[in-house]
Enzyme design. Structure first.
Site, PDB file in Angstrom:
ATOM      1  N   GLU A 157      29.155  41.771 -47.264  1.00  0.00           N
ATOM      2  CA  GLU A 157      29.810  42.337 -46.081  1.00  0.00           C
ATOM      3  C   GLU A 157      31.140  41.647 -45.791  1.00  0.00           C
ATOM      4  OE1 GLU A 157      28.783  45.038 -44.856  1.00  0.00           O
ATOM      5  OE2 GLU A 157      26.904  45.055 -45.970  1.00  0.00           O
ATOM      6  N   HIS A 217      34.193  43.197 -47.442  1.00  0.00           N
ATOM      7  CA  HIS A 217      34.792  44.355 -46.772  1.00  0.00           C
ATOM      8  C   HIS A 217      35.859  43.904 -45.773  1.00  0.00           C
ATOM      9  CE1 HIS A 217      32.089  47.096 -48.653  1.00  0.00           C
ATOM     10  NE2 HIS A 217      31.001  46.619 -48.064  1.00  0.00           N
ATOM     11  N   ASP A 220      29.995  43.751 -54.206  1.00  0.00           N
ATOM     12  CA  ASP A 220      28.913  43.120 -54.979  1.00  0.00           C
ATOM     13  C   ASP A 220      29.462  42.010 -55.871  1.00  0.00           C
ATOM     14  OD1 ASP A 220      27.007  44.748 -53.852  1.00  0.00           O
ATOM     15  OD2 ASP A 220      26.873  46.124 -55.553  1.00  0.00           O
TER      16      ASP A 220
END
Length: 424
Positions: free
Chosen positions: A278, A281, A361
């Site tokens: 996260e 991002h 990832d």
């Protein structure tokens, strides 16, 4: 002519539905390629026989519901126009109030109500399906509460947007461009509002209770130069058994959120991998790229909607009971076209999203260097959501905004092999 158009529309929908039923249940092959069998991406290595069967059953039915839902929306709007319901909504609105703004609000409440009633069966089937397969733990009253919140938020949003669009239509032929310009601050405002006003209507959000885990996450965030002060958790256990984590909001309202189901079912090492994902991002500004992409697509969408509406009204205006584009009676046509364009654009938007998720990832595994935790976290996510590891091609193209679990776990296995060679 009207009856024929209605019959053709229903027939087209039935043929479309039968095609996807055949594709999902009889044609599509979700078996793993030979080279992945027995690997950590093979669901047979981490799911028992019953879980494998349930995941296939659940995924097929859920995917069929997905492909049936959006075209059903088009069919609904088409029928609303074809059989004069849109004209009736306008007449009821005009007989109720003499004020234009109130007439629009009344028209919208009728259209929204009929749309809700028409789509309720599919929504309930989806809810009932998730309950049957023990994905959802939500009670019916709680589900209905969320449904009603959705209804009023959507109604309130359209109550702001629709009067502006139709006012612009009356003022300029380039209404679509001016509507797009106004959508920029509106979109940013809604994104800013989402975490602090809209999301709390559905669930309670609070700082992560596990302070030891929060310290680990914030330490990792500091290494990534992310000025985070809190990680938020949300109480989802009363609604679902599945797990999730996400980034939401913009600016000072941006939040990293963990579902409590994720906290309850995963270890700290697995959660740290998910949090690193996260954080990517945020670091790579995917949220802002997403907003920019959405705004560019909305500009193209509004332009195409304008052109398609002109063409459709010129050709079938009499049958659809639409005298001109600027008349509020054309709203179902506008909504049908926008919905169709969004569906048509979904392969492209999903492709971009899968690319960003793949980068996240990669970022996460290089930050944590813990392939075992990463692989097992994806295995647990698959298990909790009864997800297909290798979904059919059309499902992946139209539905998946994340890489398939086959792609994600196999990438991590490759990293693990390279990492071992480097250690040796």
């Amino acid at each position: 002519m009207v009856r024929k158009m209605g019959i053709y529309a229903v027939l087209a929908y039935v043929i479309y539905g039968l095609f996807f039923y055949w594709y999902l249940f009889y044609f599509a092959d979700t078996k793993l390629p030979f080279e992945y069998q027995g690997s950590k991406a093979d669901p047979a290595t981490f799911l028992n026989g019953r879980e494998l069967m349930l995941s296939e059953e659940y995924s097929k039915i859920r995917n069929l519901l997905f492909f049936l839902s959006t075209p059903f929306e088009w069919l609904f709007y088409f029928v609303i126009l074809l059989f004069g319901f849109s004209r009736a909504f306008k007449r009821w609105a005009e007989s109720t109030s003499k004020y234009k703004l109130l007439q629009t609000a009344i028209y919208l409440i009728w259209l929204s109500f009929f749309a809700y009633v028409a789509t309720f069966p599919l929504s309930y089937i989806s809810y009932s399906l998730s309950k049957t397969y023990h994905i959802s733990t939500q009670t019916f009253p709680s589900w209905m509460k969320d449904e009603l919140i959705d209804f009023w938020i959507n109604y309130g949003t359209w109550l702001i947007i629709v009067p502006v669009i139709y006012w612009l239509m009356k003022k300029s032929k380039r209404w679509w461009f001016y509507a797009w310009l106004l959508s920029i601050p509106f979109t940013l405002f809604m994104m800013f509002l989402q975490p602090v006003v809209i999301d709390p209507l559905y669930n309670d959000f609070y700082p992560l209770k596990n302070k030891e885990l929060e310290t680990k996450i914030l330490t990792m965030a500091d290494k990534a130069h992310i000025p985070a002060k809190h990680v938020f958790e949300v109480n989802m256990a009363e609604k679902t058994n599945s797990m999730n984590a996400y980034v939401t909001g913009i600016g000072s309202n941006a939040r990293i959120v963990l579902w409590d189901t994720t906290l309850n079912q995963l270890s700290d090492r697995q959660i740290l991998f998910i949090m690193a994902h996260e954080m990517c991002h945020y670091v790579e500004k995917h949220i802002y790229f997403g907003i920019a992409g959405y705004l560019l697509l909305s500009l193209l969408g509004l332009y195409l909607a304008n052109r398609i509406m002109d063409w459709a009204i010129k050709r079938w205006g009499t049958e659809l009971k639409i005298p001109e584009k600027r008349d509020i009676r054309s709203l179902p046509l506008f909504l049908m076209i926008i919905s169709f364009l969004m569906f048509a654009a979904s392969p492209f938007t999903n492709l971009i999203s899968r690319y960003e998720e793949s980068r996240a990832d990669n970022y996460a595994i290089h930050m944590t260097k813990d392939p075992e935790a990463a692989i097992t976290s994806f295995q647990e996510l698959t298990k909790s959501g009864l997800s297909q590891v290798n979904p059919p091609l059309l499902v992946k193209i139209f539905r998946y905004d994340h890489p398939s679990m086959l792609d994600r776990i196999s990438m991590l296995e490759e990293y693990e092999i390279k990492h071992r060679k480097q250690i040796k």
